[in-house]
Design a protein around this motif. Structure first.
Motif, short mmCIF file in Angstrom:
data_model
loop_
_atom_site.label_atom_id
_atom_site.label_comp_id
_atom_site.label_asym_id
_atom_site.label_seq_id
_atom_site.Cartn_x
_atom_site.Cartn_y
_atom_site.Cartn_z
N THR A 6 -34.25 -51.14 9.54
CA THR A 6 -33.42 -51.11 10.76
C THR A 6 -31.84 -51.69 10.50
OG1 THR A 6 -35.08 -51.74 12.26
CG2 THR A 6 -33.16 -51.97 12.95
N ASN A 7 -30.99 -50.73 10.77
CA ASN A 7 -29.50 -51.18 10.22
C ASN A 7 -28.81 -51.57 11.75
OD1 ASN A 7 -27.12 -51.31 9.15
ND2 ASN A 7 -26.66 -49.16 9.41
N ASN A 13 -16.59 -58.85 12.51
CA ASN A 13 -17.02 -59.36 11.29
C ASN A 13 -18.13 -60.48 11.45
OD1 ASN A 13 -15.46 -57.92 8.99
ND2 ASN A 13 -13.70 -59.22 10.09
N ALA A 14 -19.13 -60.14 12.48
CA ALA A 14 -20.00 -61.08 12.67
C ALA A 14 -21.35 -61.02 12.15
CB ALA A 14 -20.25 -60.94 14.24
N ALA A 15 -21.59 -59.90 11.34
CA ALA A 15 -22.86 -59.76 10.31
C ALA A 15 -23.31 -60.84 9.90
CB ALA A 15 -22.83 -58.57 9.65
N GLU A 16 -22.67 -61.58 8.96
CA GLU A 16 -22.88 -62.86 8.20
C GLU A 16 -23.51 -64.06 9.19
OE1 GLU A 16 -20.98 -63.41 4.03
OE2 GLU A 16 -19.46 -62.90 5.72
N ASN A 47 -15.39 -60.19 1.52
CA ASN A 47 -15.90 -60.62 2.70
C ASN A 47 -17.14 -59.53 2.67
OD1 ASN A 47 -14.24 -62.30 3.45
ND2 ASN A 47 -13.51 -61.59 5.24
N ALA A 48 -18.19 -60.02 3.36
CA ALA A 48 -19.45 -58.80 3.26
C ALA A 48 -19.17 -57.87 4.22
CB ALA A 48 -20.57 -59.98 4.21
N MET A 49 -19.44 -56.76 3.71
CA MET A 49 -19.46 -55.32 4.41
C MET A 49 -21.00 -55.07 4.91
SD MET A 49 -18.48 -51.51 3.08
CE MET A 49 -19.80 -51.19 1.75
N VAL A 50 -21.90 -55.64 4.02
CA VAL A 50 -23.29 -55.32 4.22
C VAL A 50 -24.19 -56.67 4.23
CG1 VAL A 50 -25.53 -54.11 3.78
CG2 VAL A 50 -23.28 -52.77 4.02
N VAL A 51 -25.19 -57.00 4.81
CA VAL A 51 -25.84 -58.15 4.51
C VAL A 51 -27.42 -57.76 4.53
CG1 VAL A 51 -26.64 -60.37 4.92
CG2 VAL A 51 -24.33 -59.76 5.28
N PHE A 60 -34.25 -55.66 7.02
CA PHE A 60 -32.88 -55.29 7.82
C PHE A 60 -31.55 -55.17 7.16
CE2 PHE A 60 -36.13 -57.50 10.63
CZ PHE A 60 -36.20 -56.56 11.86
N THR A 61 -30.81 -54.42 7.75
CA THR A 61 -29.45 -54.50 7.12
C THR A 61 -28.35 -54.77 8.23
OG1 THR A 61 -29.99 -52.77 5.59
CG2 THR A 61 -27.58 -52.97 6.25
N ALA A 62 -27.59 -55.47 7.97
CA ALA A 62 -26.53 -56.27 9.08
C ALA A 62 -25.11 -55.53 8.44
CB ALA A 62 -26.31 -57.33 9.22
N ILE A 63 -24.48 -54.72 9.09
CA ILE A 63 -23.01 -53.98 8.66
C ILE A 63 -22.20 -54.50 9.49
CG2 ILE A 63 -23.58 -52.01 9.93
CD1 ILE A 63 -22.17 -50.66 7.36
N ASN A 64 -20.79 -54.84 8.79
CA ASN A 64 -19.90 -55.19 9.83
C ASN A 64 -18.96 -54.01 10.01
OD1 ASN A 64 -19.52 -57.98 10.08
ND2 ASN A 64 -19.23 -58.38 7.90
N GLY A 65 -18.78 -53.51 11.26
CA GLY A 65 -18.07 -52.34 11.74
C GLY A 65 -17.04 -52.42 12.65
N ASP A 66 -16.51 -51.41 13.03
CA ASP A 66 -15.46 -51.64 14.17
C ASP A 66 -16.13 -51.50 15.62
OD1 ASP A 66 -16.29 -48.94 14.98
OD2 ASP A 66 -14.71 -48.02 13.82
N ASP A 67 -15.53 -51.68 16.55
CA ASP A 67 -16.09 -51.68 18.12
C ASP A 67 -16.57 -50.42 18.63
OD1 ASP A 67 -13.61 -50.86 18.65
OD2 ASP A 67 -13.13 -52.59 19.85
N SER A 68 -16.65 -49.19 17.82
CA SER A 68 -16.88 -47.96 18.39
C SER A 68 -18.39 -47.87 18.88
CB SER A 68 -16.41 -46.83 17.29
OG SER A 68 -17.62 -46.91 16.40
#
Length: 159
Positions: A6-7, A13-16, A47-51, A60-68
């Motif tokens: 699950t991604n 930038n809230a993933a971390e 900074n983390a792009m993916v955690v 799981f994968t957490a990704i920092n993305g835009d608000d789209s």
């Protein structure tokens, strides 16, 4: 390696921060790797792009993305709980950290990710063999936000 992971997409930038908080909920939780931004077009270099992380044996994968992209309860993470105490502990933790109650065991965390906090024993009431009893339990569930196992049992038993 788990074949399907699950991604979860986070804005601002809230993933971390989200992952760090999720790690406090489960004893066997850990970050397995972090991939930093290497260019600054989409995020700050370093900074983390993916955690990548594990919760209760699930990757799981957490990704920092835009608000789209926005989260809604059409997709949620189900936490099967062994006891009402576990349901209560997790529910209270989500609320205390800025979460919002939805209905029927659904709750959104402060980042908008939707979770279901479900006592596994409830399955025998809402899906029990006696149809009339199960209908009463389901109707009781529809009136709940946090699942109350004893109330489901009482409804199933005709109380």
């Amino acid at each position: 390696m788990q074949k399907i992971v699950t991604n979860i997409w986070y804005t601002d930038n809230a993933a971390e921060a989200a992952v760090e908080w999720y790690l406090t909920l489960f004893d066997d939780a850990k970050v397995t790797s972090t991939i930093p931004y290497v260019e600054d077009e989409h995020g700050t270099v370093g900074n983390a792009m993916v955690v990548n992380f594990d919760l209760a044996g699930q990757s799981f994968t957490a990704i920092n993305g835009d608000d789209s992209a926005k989260h809604d309860h059409a997709m949620s993470l189900l936490i099967n709980c062994d006891t009402q105490d576990e349901v209560d502990r997790l529910w209270d933790a989500f609320l205390a950290n800025g979460g919002s109650e939805i209905q029927c065991g659904w709750i959104a965390d402060k980042w908008g990710v939707n979770w279901q906090v479900w006592p596994t024993e409830a399955d025998q009431y809402v899906g029990g063999p006696d149809k009339e009893s199960a209908v009463r339990a389901v109707k009781a569930m529809y009136a709940m936000k946090k699942i109350d196992l004893q109330a489901l049992k009482t409804a199933y038993e005709g109380g």
